[in-house]
Design a protein around this motif. Structure first.
Motif, PDB file in Angstrom:
ATOM      1  N   THR A 181      11.379  -4.981  16.396  1.00 31.06           N
ATOM      2  CA  THR A 181      11.165  -3.662  15.814  1.00 31.06           C
ATOM      3  C   THR A 181       9.892  -3.101  16.434  1.00 31.06           C
ATOM      4  N   GLN A 182      10.057  -2.128  17.293  1.00 30.02           N
ATOM      5  CA  GLN A 182       8.916  -1.568  18.021  1.00 30.02           C
ATOM      6  C   GLN A 182       8.123  -2.680  18.718  1.00 30.02           C
ATOM      7  N   ARG A 202       7.913  -5.844  17.938  1.00 29.86           N
ATOM      8  CA  ARG A 202       7.382  -6.902  17.085  1.00 29.86           C
ATOM      9  C   ARG A 202       8.528  -7.632  16.390  1.00 29.86           C
ATOM     10  N   LEU A 238      11.037  -9.154  13.726  1.00 24.79           N
ATOM     11  CA  LEU A 238      11.481  -8.552  12.468  1.00 24.79           C
ATOM     12  C   LEU A 238      10.796  -9.174  11.268  1.00 24.79           C
ATOM     13  N   GLU A 277       7.416  -7.660  10.803  1.00 22.84           N
ATOM     14  CA  GLU A 277       7.502  -6.287  10.294  1.00 22.84           C
ATOM     15  C   GLU A 277       7.844  -6.263   8.811  1.00 22.84           C
ATOM     16  N   GLU A 285       4.933  -7.576   6.540  1.00 24.33           N
ATOM     17  CA  GLU A 285       3.834  -6.625   6.390  1.00 24.33           C
ATOM     18  C   GLU A 285       4.266  -5.383   5.614  1.00 24.33           C
ATOM     19  N   TRP A 286       5.560  -5.062   5.665  1.00 24.87           N
ATOM     20  CA  TRP A 286       6.074  -3.867   4.983  1.00 24.87           C
ATOM     21  C   TRP A 286       6.115  -4.045   3.463  1.00 24.87           C
ATOM     22  N   THR A 296       9.961 -14.723   6.784  1.00 23.76           N
ATOM     23  CA  THR A 296       9.378 -13.490   6.247  1.00 23.76           C
ATOM     24  C   THR A 296       8.407 -13.805   5.122  1.00 23.76           C
ATOM     25  N   SER A 348       4.215 -12.875   5.091  1.00 25.21           N
ATOM     26  CA  SER A 348       3.792 -11.859   4.120  1.00 25.21           C
ATOM     27  C   SER A 348       2.613 -12.373   3.308  1.00 25.21           C
TER      28      SER A 348
END
Length: 405
Positions: free
Chosen positions: A69-70, A72, A74, A77, A80-81, A110, A114
């Protein structure tokens, strides 16, 4: 406009996965940004298309693991989201991985990428849940302050076993989600014991007729849930409540009463161990002077009803509490709510009082929303605009903590 709150839902394997669909749908309908990650086993129960439709966003699976994703990864991303990560159902397999810091799929990677709070809702067969290894993993994981739990309930499981292992109900998961979004996972009430009263009392004329009021107990329930989610030990003394509400009081010590005298005894019995005492109940002021043992015929009903006083619970609590204990009252009012609340604050010797209007649409008895003004003995005045009763409960706890209670 404020950016929507961001919740990442992880679904591991288990038939209880169907329950999380209503959670995803409710969050999305409420305007929250929802993303969903399914493990390979989770996909065996819920197709990605189903949760993608409910979340209004494509779902993620292990096939997307190395999707950049851009530029980076997944899992970075997504980690951090997320403001909050919810894993429901949490299987024994995923629990074991988390307890030992293992990461072999998109969901577990993930989690490790996080830093937000993680809410866990286990679901499994009773014998699996009770295995020493599973319990060891569960208690080990909960030593990490990032992790918050909704323990499984008891009942008939999908495997026909009767016992503990049912995933928490969607309403309870949603309540905990909103609590964690407000608090950011803070456990700022750890070490405090809260004694809360809620609901109405009933003062009987005969076995079928009583003096009462429309209080549902929802405000006190919200206060209890919010406090529990922030680490407090909670005792809730409640009047008659709907069974659906009682079922949502897991983790809270409850005392069920009917009359004002019963509430008076229950509050005084539980007073010694409390740090904060919150009188959110709508207690009757009077009762019929006599109570018939059998139902009165219509012709035998009195033309005028002699009344007797009931105990003044708040006044007794104020007189008998210890110096370290804090006493907070509620004042349900019509018209100008501030003067009578200030009078009650002083007259009853309270440390704080919550004045709320019952003659304004969308607040007061029976509903899910409320508004109020919090007043303290030190002169603080905090307006709480219309919001859910859970949000109002959190704002009350925020204000009391800020005031040094």
């Amino acid at each position: 406009m404020d950016a929507p709150r961001r919740v990442l839902i992880g679904i591991s394997g288990g038939i209880a996965a169907y329950k999380i669909c209503s959670v995803i749908s409710s969050l999305a309908k409420a305007g929250l940004a929802v993303r969903v990650v399914l493990t390979q086993q989770g996909q065996a129960f819920i197709p990605p298309l189903t949760v993608a439709t409910l979340a209004r966003h494509p779902a993620y699976t292990d096939e997307n693991f190395w999707q950049a994703t851009q530029g980076r990864p997944l899992h970075i991303e997504l980690g951090e989201w997320a403001e909050l990560l919810v894993i429901a159902p949490l299987s024994a397999n995923t629990l074991g991985k988390l307890a030992h810091g293992l990461a072999d799929n998109l969901l577990t990677n993930t989690v490790l990428a996080s830093t937000c709070p993680v809410l866990l809702a286990p679901a499994m067969n009773t014998d699996m849940w009770q295995q020493q290894a599973v319990q060891r993993n569960w208690h080990q994981l909960l030593q990490d302050p990032r992790y918050h739990s909704i323990d499984p309930g008891s009942g008939v499981l999908a495997c026909d076993r009767i016992g503990t292992g049912r995933m928490a109900e969607p309403e309870d998961i949603l309540t905990h989600i909103h609590s964690l979004l407000h608090s950011g996972g803070r456990r700022d009430l750890v070490g405090k014991h809260l004694l809360i009263s809620t609901g109405s009392t009933r003062e009987f004329l005969d076995p079928v007729r009583f003096i009462g009021n429309p209080a549902s107990g929802k405000m006190g329930m919200a206060l209890a849930q919010a406090a529990l989610h922030r680490g407090a030990t909670v005792t809730l003394v409640h009047g008659p409540m709907e069974e659906s509400l009682k079922a949502r009081l897991g983790g809270i010590q409850t005392v069920s009463i009917t009359t004002a005298e019963e509430m008076h005894r229950a509050m005084l019995t539980n007073l010694p161990q409390a740090d904060w005492i919150v009188m959110a109940a709508a207690v009757a002021d009077v009762k019929p002077a006599t109570q018939a043992a059998t139902k009165l015929a219509k012709a035998d009903l009195p033309q005028s009803l002699p009344l007797a006083q009931v105990p003044d619970i708040v006044a007794d609590l104020s007189q008998k509490r210890s110096p370290h204990q804090r006493l907070i009252g509620f004042a349900a009012q019509t018209g100008d709510i501030i003067p009578p609340a200030l009078d009650k604050l002083q007259r009853k010797g309270l440390d704080a009082i919550v004045a709320n209007p019952i003659d304004v649409a969308g607040s007061g008895f029976g509903g899910d929303r409320n508004q109020a003004v919090l007043l303290t003995q030190a002169g603080d005045k905090l307006p709480i605009p219309p919001c859910t009763k859970l949000e109002m409960a959190h704002q009350i706890w925020d204000a009391l903590l800020k005031a040094g209670f």
